[in-house]
Design a protein around this motif. Structure first.
Motif, PDB file in Angstrom:
ATOM      1  N   TYR A   1      21.114 -36.512  11.467  1.00 51.72           N
ATOM      2  CA  TYR A   1      21.430 -37.569  11.534  1.00 51.72           C
ATOM      3  C   TYR A   1      22.419 -37.670  10.183  1.00 51.72           C
ATOM      4  O   TYR A   1      22.070 -37.299   9.267  1.00 51.72           O
TER       5      TYR A   1
ATOM      6  N   CYS B   1      14.169 -41.736  18.136  1.00 52.06           N
ATOM      7  CA  CYS B   1      13.797 -43.280  17.274  1.00 52.06           C
ATOM      8  C   CYS B   1      12.197 -43.237  17.275  1.00 52.06           C
ATOM      9  O   CYS B   1      11.642 -43.634  16.306  1.00 52.06           O
TER      10      CYS B   1
ATOM     11  N   PRO C   1       8.675 -37.648   5.582  1.00 51.01           N
ATOM     12  CA  PRO C   1       9.940 -38.649   5.641  1.00 51.01           C
ATOM     13  C   PRO C   1      11.114 -38.583   4.938  1.00 51.01           C
ATOM     14  O   PRO C   1      11.092 -37.794   4.165  1.00 51.01           O
TER      15      PRO C   1
ATOM     16  N   LEU D   1      16.068 -32.620  11.518  1.00 54.49           N
ATOM     17  CA  LEU D   1      14.568 -31.936  11.793  1.00 54.49           C
ATOM     18  C   LEU D   1      14.856 -30.718  12.751  1.00 54.49           C
ATOM     19  O   LEU D   1      16.112 -30.440  13.340  1.00 54.49           O
TER      20      LEU D   1
ATOM     21  N   ALA E   1      15.201 -41.155   8.676  1.00 61.30           N
ATOM     22  CA  ALA E   1      14.030 -41.450   9.667  1.00 61.30           C
ATOM     23  C   ALA E   1      13.925 -42.887   9.601  1.00 61.30           C
ATOM     24  O   ALA E   1      13.731 -43.526  10.792  1.00 61.30           O
ATOM     25  N   SER E   2      13.938 -43.562   8.382  1.00 59.18           N
ATOM     26  CA  SER E   2      13.497 -44.848   8.462  1.00 59.18           C
ATOM     27  C   SER E   2      14.579 -45.870   9.165  1.00 59.18           C
ATOM     28  O   SER E   2      14.291 -46.786   9.742  1.00 59.18           O
TER      29      SER E   2
ATOM     30  N   TRP F   1      11.286 -34.036   8.255  1.00 59.53           N
ATOM     31  CA  TRP F   1      12.614 -34.042   7.884  1.00 59.53           C
ATOM     32  C   TRP F   1      13.073 -33.415   6.875  1.00 59.53           C
ATOM     33  O   TRP F   1      12.418 -33.258   6.036  1.00 59.53           O
TER      34      TRP F   1
ATOM     35  N   ALA G   1      10.585 -40.488  15.197  1.00 55.76           N
ATOM     36  CA  ALA G   1      11.196 -40.296  13.760  1.00 55.76           C
ATOM     37  C   ALA G   1       9.914 -40.191  12.592  1.00 55.76           C
ATOM     38  O   ALA G   1      10.168 -39.254  11.988  1.00 55.76           O
TER      39      ALA G   1
END
Ligand code: ZN
Length: 193
Positions: free
Chosen positions: A113, A65, A39, A93, A43-44, A73, A68
């Motif tokens: 991201y 999404c 995580p 990723l 990602a959250s 990550w 994720a």
């Protein structure tokens, strides 16, 4: 949705986008590497707030999404290099490649991201690179060429060891990033002043 669904969406985008096709063919013979999830805050954020795309990129942003939470990550910079605020608002990723979710030694593709208002300072790597914007927009700088802003559907290319930097707008920036050529298995390095 799964990482395999994400791979399929990225393949469809790649194979229907001339700039990506011209840069490198989408790799064949990929094998699932079954990487364990890792995580990260980005990602959250993605899972909670799916990002918009355009007609071509929206299947990828939606699949990302949805998947994720299953992705491994990565953040390859230290806090000393880029600062805590950057690390809280960035993650990527490796979808396919030498150490990716789908293994190949002939190509490398990432999804990255970067949060709003983020400065990704000068860095470089041996592999040649193409950014394809999936959502948002960012201003790209690359040494020796004029600055260039790319938005959803746009691309920016970097040559072997060409230093480059990026600044996002007030929206998150999501990109599919493809590497080719020598240094495929390497890592980017921040440029030391
Ligand atoms: Zn780069």
């Amino acid at each position: 949705m799964s990482l395999a669904a994400l791979l399929n969406a990225v393949r469809a985008l790649h194979e229907s986008t001339p700039a990506l096709q011209d840069f490198a063919p989408f790799p064949k013979g990929l094998r699932a590497a079954n990487l364990p999830p890792m995580p990260c805050r980005a990602a959250s954020l993605l899972a909670q707030n799916p990002l918009p795309g355009n007609r071509q990129t929206q299947p990828v942003t939606a699949a990302l999404c949805a998947a994720a939470g299953q992705a491994e990550w990565r953040q390859t910079y230290s806090e000393a290099e880029v600062g805590a605020a950057f690390l809280a608002n960035y993650g990527y990723l490796e979808l396919y490649g030498p150490s990716g979710h789908f293994h190949t030694n002939t190509a490398r593709g990432y999804i990255g991201y970067w949060g709003p208002g983020l400065r990704y300072d000068w860095h470089l790597h041996e592999a040649e690179e193409l950014y394809a914007c999936l959502s948002g927009a960012a201003e790209f700088q690359a040494r020796g060429v004029p600055d260039k802003t790319i938005s959803t559907g746009g691309t920016a290319e970097h040559a072997c060891n060409q230093p480059h930097a990026m600044t996002t707008t007030d929206q998150p920036f999501l990109a599919y990033v493809v590497w080719r050529g020598a240094g495929l298995a390497g890592l980017p390095q921040m440029e030391v002043a």
